[in-house]
Design a protein around this motif. Structure first.
Motif, mmCIF file in Angstrom:
data_model
loop_
_atom_site.group_PDB
_atom_site.id
_atom_site.type_symbol
_atom_site.label_atom_id
_atom_site.label_comp_id
_atom_site.label_asym_id
_atom_site.label_seq_id
_atom_site.Cartn_x
_atom_site.Cartn_y
_atom_site.Cartn_z
ATOM 1 N N GLU A 1 0.825 -1.209 0.000
ATOM 2 C CA GLU A 1 0.000 0.000 0.000
ATOM 3 C C GLU A 1 0.862 1.263 0.000
ATOM 4 O O GLU A 1 0.531 2.260 -0.601
ATOM 5 C CB GLU A 1 -0.938 0.015 1.224
ATOM 6 N N GLY A 2 1.977 1.211 0.729
ATOM 7 C CA GLY A 2 2.786 2.408 0.884
ATOM 8 C C GLY A 2 3.982 2.443 -0.033
ATOM 9 O O GLY A 2 3.933 1.993 -1.173
ATOM 10 N N GLU B 1 5.623 6.827 6.452
ATOM 11 C CA GLU B 1 4.257 6.501 6.886
ATOM 12 C C GLU B 1 3.301 7.641 6.560
ATOM 13 O O GLU B 1 2.204 7.429 6.040
ATOM 14 C CB GLU B 1 4.265 6.224 8.397
ATOM 15 N N MET B 2 3.738 8.874 6.874
ATOM 16 C CA MET B 2 2.900 10.051 6.570
ATOM 17 C C MET B 2 2.692 10.175 5.066
ATOM 18 O O MET B 2 1.568 10.357 4.589
ATOM 19 C CB MET B 2 3.582 11.330 7.083
ATOM 20 N N PHE B 3 3.787 10.087 4.322
ATOM 21 C CA PHE B 3 3.720 10.253 2.870
ATOM 22 C C PHE B 3 2.815 9.189 2.249
ATOM 23 O O PHE B 3 2.010 9.492 1.353
ATOM 24 C CB PHE B 3 5.134 10.160 2.277
ATOM 25 N N SER B 4 2.916 7.968 2.734
ATOM 26 C CA SER B 4 2.099 6.872 2.199
ATOM 27 C C SER B 4 0.611 7.113 2.437
ATOM 28 O O SER B 4 -0.213 6.802 1.571
ATOM 29 C CB SER B 4 2.518 5.537 2.820
ATOM 30 N N SER B 5 0.271 7.680 3.588
ATOM 31 C CA SER B 5 -1.146 7.941 3.879
ATOM 32 C C SER B 5 -1.684 9.029 2.942
ATOM 33 O O SER B 5 -2.803 8.917 2.439
ATOM 34 C CB SER B 5 -1.335 8.352 5.344
ATOM 35 N N GLN C 1 -2.093 7.518 -0.543
ATOM 36 C CA GLN C 1 -3.327 6.744 -0.677
ATOM 37 C C GLN C 1 -4.527 7.654 -0.898
ATOM 38 O O GLN C 1 -5.409 7.360 -1.714
ATOM 39 C CB GLN C 1 -3.550 5.855 0.556
ATOM 40 N N LYS C 2 -4.546 8.781 -0.192
ATOM 41 C CA LYS C 2 -5.648 9.743 -0.361
ATOM 42 C C LYS C 2 -5.667 10.303 -1.777
ATOM 43 O O LYS C 2 -6.727 10.585 -2.335
ATOM 44 C CB LYS C 2 -5.520 10.883 0.656
ATOM 45 N N SER C 3 -4.482 10.441 -2.382
ATOM 46 C CA SER C 3 -4.407 11.002 -3.739
ATOM 47 C C SER C 3 -5.039 10.079 -4.775
ATOM 48 O O SER C 3 -5.324 10.502 -5.896
ATOM 49 C CB SER C 3 -2.949 11.287 -4.120
ATOM 50 N N ARG C 4 -5.264 8.829 -4.392
ATOM 51 C CA ARG C 4 -5.846 7.847 -5.310
ATOM 52 C C ARG C 4 -7.374 7.739 -5.159
ATOM 53 O O ARG C 4 -7.992 6.861 -5.733
ATOM 54 C CB ARG C 4 -5.201 6.476 -5.074
ATOM 55 N N GLY D 1 1.161 16.231 -7.329
ATOM 56 C CA GLY D 1 2.145 17.042 -6.595
ATOM 57 C C GLY D 1 1.497 18.134 -5.782
ATOM 58 O O GLY D 1 1.828 18.325 -4.603
ATOM 59 N N SER D 2 0.550 18.868 -6.376
ATOM 60 C CA SER D 2 -0.106 19.968 -5.648
ATOM 61 C C SER D 2 -0.918 19.425 -4.478
ATOM 62 O O SER D 2 -0.959 20.033 -3.396
ATOM 63 C CB SER D 2 -1.001 20.782 -6.586
ATOM 64 N N PHE D 3 -1.551 18.257 -4.673
ATOM 65 C CA PHE D 3 -2.325 17.648 -3.585
ATOM 66 C C PHE D 3 -1.411 17.253 -2.422
ATOM 67 O O PHE D 3 -1.716 17.527 -1.255
ATOM 68 C CB PHE D 3 -3.088 16.420 -4.085
ATOM 69 N N LEU D 4 -0.295 16.615 -2.723
ATOM 70 C CA LEU D 4 0.635 16.190 -1.666
ATOM 71 C C LEU D 4 1.191 17.388 -0.912
ATOM 72 O O LEU D 4 1.321 17.358 0.316
ATOM 73 C CB LEU D 4 1.771 15.351 -2.267
#
Length: 500
Positions: free
Chosen positions: A96-97, A122-126, A129-132, A146-149
């Motif tokens: 997942e991450g 861990e933060m980046f992976s969460s 996942q939201k970006s998907r 990129g803008s979302f992250l």
């Protein structure tokens, strides 16, 4: 109907073209030819001798090796994988991450605590996942991953410990660079947010081929006559909607003209060339030209460069249990746009190294990945320049001024490959999965359904859910083969009876 079936030409001997040929041949189509522009088969699958073993110039892993992955299934059938890759435990792993790095070095020569690294991943992976989760809407068509992250980072960092803030930002910036390599793009600002979740991630722990990825290509080719593949036949123009005399006195709707003036006639042609090549040549490749909607789809979709720099060392400077090394540049942040001098700073785009396994077969080899404009600039440098830069980079980041330089270097140059023009596709800002479907649509169009199909399209960039992957390429070749098989039920019936 000719008992050998219709005449089918396949443009490109990458895995999508070979997969289409394999399936057609298996279903009774014997009038098949593959025209390959280069002197080899395999396309973006290319294994090469280096150091003490084989390395991959192109595709590196089976992504998601599990029962739903056709590349894994074929490789299992051909007995090409290690027992570990075939274990049920490995097939069930859900990635997942993002992959963890076992060692993290900073530009000041310090080793960073893996605890901080794990926290940032861990933060980046969460957020990743939201970006998907925007496939059903909820974002602007011009929004990027990129803008979302960056938005997620901006909403979070005020709660972080001030002492580790700068370090965490540098780590996040490195993860952005890693994601550019995975997506094959210069920047995550180029990747569309809305359709991002349409890309399907299959379960399974990514695995490699002990005898090289090309072992799969060899087995597929062995399933049909070797003289079906014609090498060094770059195609200049595909003439369709025509009437061309065959030596058998039949009329054919398609004629393929090669750069050397040689011509081939056919009932159907399957185009499997990379999207990068289509971006360069699509306006002139077909006569009559491609419909405007197809040309627009080709223009809209993204196609970037992800290269490798392989370094062989006499002795490893890393520990035996180390499998990946991450490099971070202190002071960098995904929230600030750096002023980049390609000549000086191209090497900063490298997120780290993978330690190639197993060392007893390969030697001590590190593989760096680098994407985007910096990757394309790297292709213009000599190997001596790259080796010198990489030696300085490793000495700086490990804090070891006398670190012995690599004893050999090998780098890929996918952007400079004239029939590839990059690495693989992504859904760019301004495009959507619909563009992938448009690219995959055969010609003539459906409204001209009275005419049989003449030009079909395959390749990783034509698979809506698995673009950029070998399994997407394979499935697209099968898809177009099935399209033709469905048009000739009588041939399939005759062929099936002849096997009884």
């Amino acid at each position: 109907m000719d008992p050998m079936g219709p005449v089918v030409l396949i443009i490109g001997a990458g895995i999508s073209g070979l997969a289409a040929a394999q399936k057609l041949y298996k279903h009774g189509f014997k009038n098949l030819r593959i025209l390959e522009a280069t002197g080899r088969s395999g396309g973006r699958i290319r294994s090469q001798k280096y150091a003490k073993g084989l390395v991959e110039i192109g595709a590196q892993w089976i992504h998601g090796p599990s029962p739903s992955n056709p590349v894994f299934q074929l490789s299992t059938q051909y007995d090409l994988l290690s027992p570990e890759a075939l274990s049920e435990e490995n097939q069930l792993v859900e990635l997942e991450g993002h992959p963890m790095f076992s060692v993290i070095y900073s530009s000041s020569g310090k080793q960073i605590s893996t605890e901080i690294g794990e926290n940032v991943v861990e933060m980046f992976s969460s957020w990743f996942q939201k970006s998907r989760e925007f496939t059903k809407g909820g974002c602007n068509p011009e929004d990027s991953v990129g803008s979302f992250l960056r938005q997620e980072i901006s909403c979070s960092y005020s709660n972080w410990d001030k002492d580790s803030l700068e370090l965490k930002m540098a780590l996040l910036n490195c993860l952005f660079k890693l994601e550019c390599c995975i997506s094959g793009t210069h920047s995550m600002d180029c990747v569309a947010l809305g359709p991002y979740g349409e890309y399907k991630i299959l379960p399974g722990l990514d695995c490699t081929f002990p005898r090289g990825y090309e072992s799969l290509v060899s087995h597929i080719k062995a399933s049909f006559p070797s003289d079906m593949v014609l090498l060094n036949k770059p195609v200049k123009t595909i003439h369709w909607k025509g009437s061309f005399h065959g030596s058998d006195s039949h009329m054919y709707p398609v004629q393929v003209e090669c750069e050397n003036g040689e011509t081939f006639i056919a009932d159907h042609v399957i185009i499997t060339v990379p999207l990068g090549f289509l971006k360069e040549k699509a306006t002139d490749l077909l006569s009559p030209p491609l419909p405007s909607y197809k040309l627009q789809a080709i223009q809209n979709l993204g196609f970037g460069t992800n290269n490798k720099i392989l370094l062989e060392f006499e002795k490893p400077f890393w520990e035996p249990e180390c499998y990946a090394i991450q490099l971070i540049w202190e002071g960098e942040s995904p929230l600030t746009e750096p002023k980049t001098n390609l000549q000086q700073d191209w090497v900063k785009k490298i997120p780290g190294f993978v330690v190639l396994q197993p060392p007893e077969q390969l030697g001590h080899v590190l593989c760096a990945f680098i994407a985007g404009k910096e990757s394309e600039f790297m292709e213009s440098l000599s190997e001596d320049e790259i080796l010198s830069t990489m030696t300085s980079l490793l000495r700086k980041c490990t804090g070891t001024p006398n670190l012995p330089p690599p004893i050999s270097i090998l780098r890929t140059r996918w952007h400079s490959e004239p029939y590839t023009c990059g690495s693989y596709s992504y859904v760019a800002v301004g495009s959507s999965g619909r563009d992938i479907d448009m690219l995959a649509q055969p010609l003539p169009e459906e409204r001209e359904c009275a005419k049989p199909l003449q030009v079909l399209f395959a390749g990783e960039a034509t698979h809506r859910n698995f673009y950029s992957t070998t399994h997407g390429a394979l499935l697209s070749g099968w898809r177009e083969a099935e399209r033709l098989i469905d048009q000739y039920p009588a041939l399939h019936s005759v062929f099936s009876k002849s096997k009884l």
